[in-house]
Motif scaffolding. Structure first.
Motif, PDB file in Angstrom:
ATOM      1  N   GLU A  29     -25.838  53.038  20.221  1.00 34.00           N
ATOM      2  CA  GLU A  29     -27.157  53.507  20.664  1.00 34.00           C
ATOM      3  C   GLU A  29     -28.171  53.466  19.530  1.00 34.00           C
ATOM      4  OE1 GLU A  29     -27.188  57.347  22.585  1.00 34.00           O
ATOM      5  OE2 GLU A  29     -25.286  56.838  23.556  1.00 34.00           O
ATOM      6  N   THR A  30     -27.700  53.810  18.342  1.00 27.25           N
ATOM      7  CA  THR A  30     -28.589  53.831  17.173  1.00 27.25           C
ATOM      8  C   THR A  30     -28.164  52.753  16.184  1.00 27.25           C
ATOM      9  OG1 THR A  30     -28.814  56.197  17.422  1.00 27.25           O
ATOM     10  CG2 THR A  30     -29.489  55.304  15.320  1.00 27.25           C
ATOM     11  N   LEU A  31     -29.127  51.986  15.710  1.00 26.72           N
ATOM     12  CA  LEU A  31     -28.811  50.934  14.752  1.00 26.72           C
ATOM     13  C   LEU A  31     -29.471  51.259  13.418  1.00 26.72           C
ATOM     14  CD1 LEU A  31     -29.850  47.947  17.030  1.00 26.72           C
ATOM     15  CD2 LEU A  31     -27.680  49.087  17.032  1.00 26.72           C
ATOM     16  N   ILE A  32     -28.698  51.200  12.356  1.00 27.22           N
ATOM     17  CA  ILE A  32     -29.248  51.474  11.024  1.00 27.22           C
ATOM     18  C   ILE A  32     -29.100  50.220  10.170  1.00 27.22           C
ATOM     19  CG2 ILE A  32     -29.198  53.011   9.025  1.00 27.22           C
ATOM     20  CD1 ILE A  32     -27.746  55.054  10.825  1.00 27.22           C
ATOM     21  N   PHE A  33     -30.208  49.738   9.645  1.00 27.40           N
ATOM     22  CA  PHE A  33     -30.184  48.533   8.812  1.00 27.40           C
ATOM     23  C   PHE A  33     -30.504  48.911   7.364  1.00 27.40           C
ATOM     24  CE2 PHE A  33     -31.142  47.178  13.063  1.00 27.40           C
ATOM     25  CZ  PHE A  33     -30.386  46.033  13.219  1.00 27.40           C
ATOM     26  N   VAL A  34     -29.646  48.511   6.458  1.00 26.34           N
ATOM     27  CA  VAL A  34     -29.894  48.791   5.039  1.00 26.34           C
ATOM     28  C   VAL A  34     -30.123  47.473   4.299  1.00 26.34           C
ATOM     29  CG1 VAL A  34     -28.992  49.887   2.954  1.00 26.34           C
ATOM     30  CG2 VAL A  34     -28.390  50.794   5.186  1.00 26.34           C
ATOM     31  N   ASN A  35     -31.288  47.330   3.730  1.00 27.75           N
ATOM     32  CA  ASN A  35     -31.687  46.097   3.019  1.00 27.75           C
ATOM     33  C   ASN A  35     -31.373  44.838   3.837  1.00 27.75           C
ATOM     34  OD1 ASN A  35     -32.682  47.388   0.769  1.00 27.75           O
ATOM     35  ND2 ASN A  35     -30.716  47.389  -0.268  1.00 27.75           N
ATOM     36  N   PHE A  36     -31.682  44.892   5.099  1.00 29.93           N
ATOM     37  CA  PHE A  36     -31.304  43.811   6.004  1.00 29.93           C
ATOM     38  C   PHE A  36     -32.061  42.517   5.704  1.00 29.93           C
ATOM     39  CE2 PHE A  36     -31.714  41.752  10.270  1.00 29.93           C
ATOM     40  CZ  PHE A  36     -30.401  41.361  10.372  1.00 29.93           C
ATOM     41  N   GLU A  37     -33.309  42.643   5.265  1.00 31.87           N
ATOM     42  CA  GLU A  37     -34.151  41.453   5.094  1.00 31.87           C
ATOM     43  C   GLU A  37     -33.780  40.634   3.849  1.00 31.87           C
ATOM     44  OE1 GLU A  37     -35.052  44.433   4.320  1.00 31.87           O
ATOM     45  OE2 GLU A  37     -35.887  44.267   2.324  1.00 31.87           O
TER      46      GLU A  37
END
Lengths: 276, 237
Positions: free
Chosen positions: A162-170
């Motif tokens: 349900e929740t997505l967490i992106f860390v330094n994705f770019e």
């Protein structure tokens, strides 16, 4: 999925010479079904706190109905983790298996999906991440870092949190890839009502994507703003200014009538209007 | 200024002092010797900058070792001295903790290689000795880092051994032991290559200041040698 931090203090390397307070009495609120950007010194700690991998040293983290304190023990941790997906691209070690198929299959089987759906889910999640079936038998550890990021995303999408967490994705993505993933994230938010958190030090990825942003500097919640607030000078004390904002600001100083644009195409139109 | 004085003392002397303190455990009970040694240990704890809370956490973590020492004390020592010996043991644990904390891995490898070189009858190359000691200690840290990293990745992907209890941690170790070992070996090889080509001088001259003996080094040395002297004077003579 609502996430609330109430007076949270988190310390790394407690009771050692490397002891460091990463969060110091921080309180903030992340609404459901929006995209939130967080600029923080230690990017990896906040997702760990939200998914109860690490517990706060003091204060409370509330994720929906569940409260995470220092001494709470979550009985159905797998059910809780199924709701949260973390794409951490800052780590060196990202995979446990030697093929993409096994890696995605691992996530699916851990969350107890049916075996019948396994193959369909792996292929679908790869397609969402912008990869085809030819990658299924490749070793993820030997692929390029941008492809690795895509596979981490595919792993997470496979169990549909349900929740997505992106860390330094770019990190390691080209401009085109960044735009593609921005579109994907917007789609996830609008069509599938996902709550998305993006943690990064670069504001450039936030532009035109994020509904709300937070800045955590030296453990304190310093600044909060919404999507129209990217021209706030105070924000750029803590992070690098994106080129588009820098460009618009220099033009505005020379008395040209140009609005606060975030999108490059709109900026070009604005310049044409100003010239004519 | 509040300062850890143990960091200033020569690493070789610190190693030798550890050996003396360990030896003293096997000395028979003698009042003056006991009081003298305990005061030295206590002084060392006092001069370090480590907080009491930190020390208590260390004692809590060494729970199993403390139980083992209790068994050892029960077997080895007489009933009347058991409590006194337990106090001394706990002080010695903390003493070792303070000394380990005051070492960097580099210093420890250099000091231990120097001490070994003193008895080096086979004339082994001291640089290689130093490097191997350094790498073998570094291996433990690298191994632990990978252990933590693997646990984090697994818990992110839905397998949480760490939330369930200590038995599951052992299960996790059994499952990932090969991979962790493989990765840490790879990392150690990289560090070794670094030494060979890039940081060639790193193990040779990093901290020159701490190797020359100074006043407090002599004081520290005399205080520890006095333990053996007292033993000979009070017990042997």
């Amino acid at each position: 999925m609502e996430i609330v931090f109430e007076h949270v203090t988190a310390i790394r390397n407690l009771a050692s010479s490397l002891e460091k307070k990463i969060l110091d009495d921080v309180s903030f609120h992340i609404n459901s079904n929006i995209i939130t950007g967080i600029i923080a010194n230690d990017e990896t700690l906040i997702p760990e706190l939200i998914s109860a991998i690490k517990k706060p040293d003091s204060g409370v983290v509330r994720v929906d109905d569940l409260t995470i304190k220092k001494q709470t023990r979550i009985s159905n941790i797998n059910y809780f983790r199924k709701k949260i997906g973390i794409v951490d691209c800052s780590r060196q070690k990202k995979f446990l298996s030697n093929s993409v198929k096994d890696e995605i299959g691992l996530c699916i089987s851990n969350y107890r999906y049916r075996k019948k759906d396994k193959e369909d889910r792996t292929i679908d999640s790869l397609k969402i991440a912008g990869l085809d079936e030819s990658y299924l038998n490749k070793n993820p550890n030997k692929l390029s870092s941008s492809l690795q990021n895509r596979i981490v995303l595919a792993c997470m999408i496979s169990y549909n949190p349900e929740t997505l967490i992106f860390v330094n994705f770019e990190m390691n993505f080209t401009y085109k890839e960044k735009e593609m993933f921005k579109r994907l994230l917007r789609l996830m938010k609008n069509k599938y009502n996902k709550t998305i958190i993006i943690i990064s030090k670069k504001v450039e990825f936030f532009l035109g994507l994020v509904d709300k942003y937070l800045v955590i500097n030296n453990g304190k919640n310093v600044l909060e703003g919404d999507k129209n607030d990217f021209y706030n000078d105070e924000l750029y004390k803590y992070c690098e200014m994106p080129k588009i904002i820098d460009f618009v600001k220099t033009i505005q100083k020379e008395n040209h009538k140009i609005e606060n644009y975030i999108d490059t195409k709109e900026l070009i139109k604005g310049i044409y209007r100003d010239v004519s | 200024m509040y300062h850890n004085w143990m960091k200033v003392i020569n690493p070789c002397l610190k190693l030798i002092s550890c050996v003396i303190v360990l030896l003293s455990l096997f000395f028979p009970f003698e009042k003056i010797l006991y009081i003298y040694e305990c005061t030295i240990l206590f002084m060392v704890l006092l001069f370090s900058d480590i907080k009491i809370k930190e020390m208590l956490i260390f004692v809590y973590k060494m729970f199993f070792i403390i139980i083992l020492t209790l068994i050892f004390i029960n077997i080895y020592y007489e009933e009347t001295y058991r409590i006194l010996y337990f106090i001394r043991f706990s002080l010695i644990y903390l003493y070792f903790y303070v000394i380990i904390k005051s070492f960097s891995i580099y210093e420890f490898s250099k000091a231990s290689s120097k001490v070994i070189d003193f008895f080096n009858f086979l004339s082994i190359n001291i640089k290689k000795l130093r490097q191997n000691i350094y790498l073998s200690i570094k291996y433990i840290f690298v191994w632990y880092d990978y252990y933590k990293e693997y646990s984090l990745i697994e818990s992110m992907k839905g397998i949480d051994y760490f939330h369930k209890g200590d038995i599951y941690k052992i299960l996790f170790l059994f499952k990932n032991f090969k991979n962790i070992k493989k990765d840490s070996k790879k990392r150690i090889k990289e560090i070794k290559k670094d030494f060979k080509y890039r940081n060639y001088n790193y193990l040779q001259d990093a901290y020159k200041y701490s190797w020359r003996l100074k006043k407090y080094d002599y004081l520290f040395c005399i205080l520890h040698i006095n333990i053996i002297f007292l033993y000979v004077w009070r017990v042997r003579l």
